[in-house]
Scaffold this motif. Sequence first.
Motif, PDB file in Angstrom:
ATOM      1  N   LEU A 337      18.276  -4.143 -22.952  1.00 45.08           N
ATOM      2  CA  LEU A 337      18.306  -3.608 -21.323  1.00 45.08           C
ATOM      3  C   LEU A 337      19.223  -2.283 -21.360  1.00 45.08           C
ATOM      4  CD1 LEU A 337      17.858  -4.087 -18.546  1.00 45.08           C
ATOM      5  CD2 LEU A 337      19.992  -5.394 -18.369  1.00 45.08           C
ATOM      6  N   PHE A 338      20.218  -2.346 -22.249  1.00 46.35           N
ATOM      7  CA  PHE A 338      21.257  -1.012 -22.036  1.00 46.35           C
ATOM      8  C   PHE A 338      21.163  -0.192 -23.459  1.00 46.35           C
ATOM      9  CE2 PHE A 338      23.470  -4.278 -19.606  1.00 46.35           C
ATOM     10  CZ  PHE A 338      23.267  -3.768 -18.275  1.00 46.35           C
ATOM     11  N   LYS A 369      16.288 -10.921 -16.444  1.00 52.03           N
ATOM     12  CA  LYS A 369      14.953 -11.088 -16.844  1.00 52.03           C
ATOM     13  C   LYS A 369      14.112 -10.046 -16.201  1.00 52.03           C
ATOM     14  CE  LYS A 369      14.246 -15.967 -18.300  1.00 52.03           C
ATOM     15  NZ  LYS A 369      13.767 -17.201 -17.914  1.00 52.03           N
ATOM     16  N   LYS A 370      14.354  -9.596 -14.869  1.00 51.24           N
ATOM     17  CA  LYS A 370      13.542  -8.772 -13.956  1.00 51.24           C
ATOM     18  C   LYS A 370      13.908  -7.549 -14.503  1.00 51.24           C
ATOM     19  CE  LYS A 370      12.841 -11.983 -10.219  1.00 51.24           C
ATOM     20  NZ  LYS A 370      11.084 -11.564 -10.253  1.00 51.24           N
ATOM     21  N   LEU A 371      15.168  -7.172 -14.811  1.00 54.55           N
ATOM     22  CA  LEU A 371      15.560  -5.797 -15.309  1.00 54.55           C
ATOM     23  C   LEU A 371      14.938  -5.486 -16.660  1.00 54.55           C
ATOM     24  CD1 LEU A 371      19.115  -5.619 -14.044  1.00 54.55           C
ATOM     25  CD2 LEU A 371      17.192  -3.931 -13.224  1.00 54.55           C
ATOM     26  N   THR A 375      12.307  -2.708 -18.303  1.00 58.31           N
ATOM     27  CA  THR A 375      12.571  -1.872 -19.258  1.00 58.31           C
ATOM     28  C   THR A 375      11.525  -2.226 -20.463  1.00 58.31           C
ATOM     29  OG1 THR A 375      15.091  -2.356 -18.955  1.00 58.31           O
ATOM     30  CG2 THR A 375      14.514  -1.433 -20.881  1.00 58.31           C
ATOM     31  N   ALA A 376      11.235  -3.456 -20.711  1.00 56.32           N
ATOM     32  CA  ALA A 376      10.104  -3.497 -21.783  1.00 56.32           C
ATOM     33  C   ALA A 376       8.854  -2.670 -21.423  1.00 56.32           C
ATOM     34  CB  ALA A 376      10.048  -4.790 -22.033  1.00 56.32           C
ATOM     35  N   LEU A 377       8.640  -2.966 -20.135  1.00 57.65           N
ATOM     36  CA  LEU A 377       7.190  -2.206 -19.817  1.00 57.65           C
ATOM     37  C   LEU A 377       7.357  -0.729 -19.649  1.00 57.65           C
ATOM     38  CD1 LEU A 377       5.985  -4.707 -16.885  1.00 57.65           C
ATOM     39  CD2 LEU A 377       4.903  -4.175 -19.045  1.00 57.65           C
ATOM     40  N   LEU A 417      22.326  -5.511 -10.198  1.00 64.07           N
ATOM     41  CA  LEU A 417      21.699  -5.872  -8.777  1.00 64.07           C
ATOM     42  C   LEU A 417      21.297  -4.590  -8.310  1.00 64.07           C
ATOM     43  CD1 LEU A 417      20.230  -7.685  -6.691  1.00 64.07           C
ATOM     44  CD2 LEU A 417      22.293  -8.145  -5.673  1.00 64.07           C
ATOM     45  N   HIS A 418      22.215  -3.480  -8.320  1.00 62.43           N
ATOM     46  CA  HIS A 418      22.053  -2.110  -7.479  1.00 62.43           C
ATOM     47  C   HIS A 418      20.795  -1.441  -8.413  1.00 62.43           C
ATOM     48  CE1 HIS A 418      24.654  -1.832  -4.381  1.00 62.43           C
ATOM     49  NE2 HIS A 418      25.659  -1.758  -5.083  1.00 62.43           N
ATOM     50  N   ALA A 419      20.600  -1.932  -9.683  1.00 56.42           N
ATOM     51  CA  ALA A 419      19.740  -1.072 -10.542  1.00 56.42           C
ATOM     52  C   ALA A 419      18.474  -1.711 -10.207  1.00 56.42           C
ATOM     53  CB  ALA A 419      19.986  -1.284 -12.071  1.00 56.42           C
ATOM     54  N   TYR A 420      18.395  -3.131  -9.781  1.00 60.77           N
ATOM     55  CA  TYR A 420      17.167  -3.819  -9.494  1.00 60.77           C
ATOM     56  C   TYR A 420      16.641  -3.286  -8.210  1.00 60.77           C
ATOM     57  CZ  TYR A 420      14.034  -7.697  -8.274  1.00 60.77           C
ATOM     58  OH  TYR A 420      12.895  -8.651  -7.995  1.00 60.77           O
ATOM     59  N   GLN A 421      17.753  -3.242  -7.353  1.00 62.26           N
ATOM     60  CA  GLN A 421      17.185  -2.459  -5.976  1.00 62.26           C
ATOM     61  C   GLN A 421      16.540  -1.428  -5.872  1.00 62.26           C
ATOM     62  OE1 GLN A 421      21.219  -2.704  -4.176  1.00 62.26           O
ATOM     63  NE2 GLN A 421      21.063  -4.638  -3.053  1.00 62.26           N
TER      64      GLN A 421
END
Length: 541
Positions: A337-338, A369-371, A375-377, A417-421
Amino acid sequence: MKCIENYEEFSKISYNNYSLESKNMKTKRIKRPVCYLVGLLAFGLMLYSCLQDETDLDSQETTGKVIKGKNRELSIDVARSWYEARQTPVVTTRSVVTHFELMTKLHWKKGYENRKGKFEVVEVPLLTRGGAVLMDRETMEKYKEKERGKIRNISRMVIIKNLETGEIINFVMHIVGTYDYLMKAKHFEDNSYLYRAPDLSGSVYFYEPEGALVNGWQYEDGKIVATISQGTEEGSSMQDTIDTRGIVLKPVCHTESVYVEHNECNGFTYQDPEYGLSFGAECRKVGTWETVEVCIEVPTYEEDGNTGGQWDPNENTGGGGGGGYQPQSIAPKAKKLFTNHNMSDEEWKKLEDMLDKLTDDCMGGNLYKKLYNSTALNGNFISFRFVEEKEAIYDPSTRTLKLNKNMDSNELFHEMLHAYQYQNEKNYTSFVNARMNLDIEAHYAQYLYLKGSLEYDVCEWRQAVEVKKSRRHLAVMTLNDYLDDKGYLHEGMDQELVNSFVEFNIVEAFKRTIEYKDYKYDSNRDIQSNFANLREITKNC
C-alpha cells in the motif's frame, strides 16, 4: 676462341642470374602489399566478430534473453566468497510439518553462470546425502527399475544478484519432473532458475537455505498451472477467500506429496580371517514423503454479485518462464500500500505492526483491502513518512500520509480513511469543498474503531475527552446517539433533525479548533451521503 666462348657462356649465366634476381625482387614487391592487405583484412574480421559478439550480448540483454557463460559481476568465485562468509558448507532443507530433512552440500566445480536483464545468477548443483532423488507420487508408483536412469531431479543452490540494487540473495531450488516428462526429456538438466523448457511438466520448489519451503510453481507443458506452498492434509479445508486486485478469487487447493528416495547406510565391523578387523556398510533404499499444498485460483461468484476475473498463471515473477522465488519481505502488508525508498527496516516493521492491529479489526481490515485493491489496479501507492512533528495528515494533492512516530493504529486508520474518501470523490476540488464533512465522518469512524479496542486506554482520544474535555471529541461521540456503528440512522430518527444537529453543533465544535476553522462544510450533502464511506467499510462487520 675458347676465351670468347667462355665469355659468351659467362655472359649468358650472368644475364640469366640478373633476370632471375629481378623477377624475385618484383615478386617480393607484389607479395608484401598482398600480405599486408590479407593481414589487415583478417584483423578487421576479428575486430568485427568481437564487436558483433558484444552487440549480440547487448541485444540479448535488452530483449530479456538468458545469456549463458561469464557474468560481469557475480562470478562463481565472487558467489562462493559471498556464500561461505554467510552459510555453512552443509545445507539442510526441512519441512516444518512433516519433519522431512534433506542434507546437501554444494558442488562448486560444477557451478555455472548466467544472466538475464538486471539479474546475474550462479547455480551450484547440490550433492545430496545418500544420493537422494525427489519424485512425485505418480513417478514413484509408475517407474520400473530399467527406467532408473531417467528418474532424476535438479537440486541447486541459486545465488542471484540484482545489478540495479546490488542486493544478493540465495535459496535452494528443486525441479521435479512428471513421469511422462522425465521419460521423454533429453535435456532435463537445461532447466534452470532463469530458463524453463517450453515443454516442462512438473514442479519447481524454492526453499530457504536453512529452512522450510517458501513457495513453488506447478508446470504443465511449459505453463504455470498452480502455486505451491507448505501444506498439511487439513490445510486445504481451511482456505479463506482471497480478495486481490479488485477481483474475488477462491483458491481450489489440494495436497500432494513429493517422494524423496535415498540410500540409508549403517556401518558395522566384522572379523575377516585374512585381514583381521574390518569395516563394512549395509545400505537400503528408503523414502520419505514431503507434503505440499497445490492451489489453483479460480474466479468465484460471491453473494455481493462480484465475479472474479481471469488469473494469469503466466505472469512473470522473476524466474524463467514466470515462476520465481517469492520470499516473505519485511512488512508485506505495508509495502502493498505504501512507498518510501528511504525508510529503515525498523520503521517498516513499526508500520507493519500498526497495520496488523488495524486489519485485526473488521472495519480496519475492510478499509485496508479497499485501498490495497485500488493500489493494485492503478499502481497509485501512498507515499508514507514518519515525522517528528506531533501530527497526522493525509495530503491528497501529493498522495502523502505523514504520521508522528509515537502515534498508534487509530490515527493511521483516520488518515487512511481520508485516502479512501479522496479516492471516492470526483476530484480534488470536491474533496476540499467538503473537507469538514469528510473529517466529521473520519472522526466518527475513528471513535468507533477505538470504542472496543485496547488502544482506547492509552490513546490521545481518551486524554482529549477525560482530561481536556475537548468539545470536538465530545461532539463526535454524541453522534452515536443518532447513528449506529455502521453510519445508519437509528430507527425512528428524523433525518432533517440529524442534518441540523451536524451542521449547527458538530461543525461549530470543530471550528473552535484552530486547524479546522477554515475547513468548508457542504450543506448540500445530507446525513446519508456524509457517512457513505463508513457504511462501505463496515459491510459484513
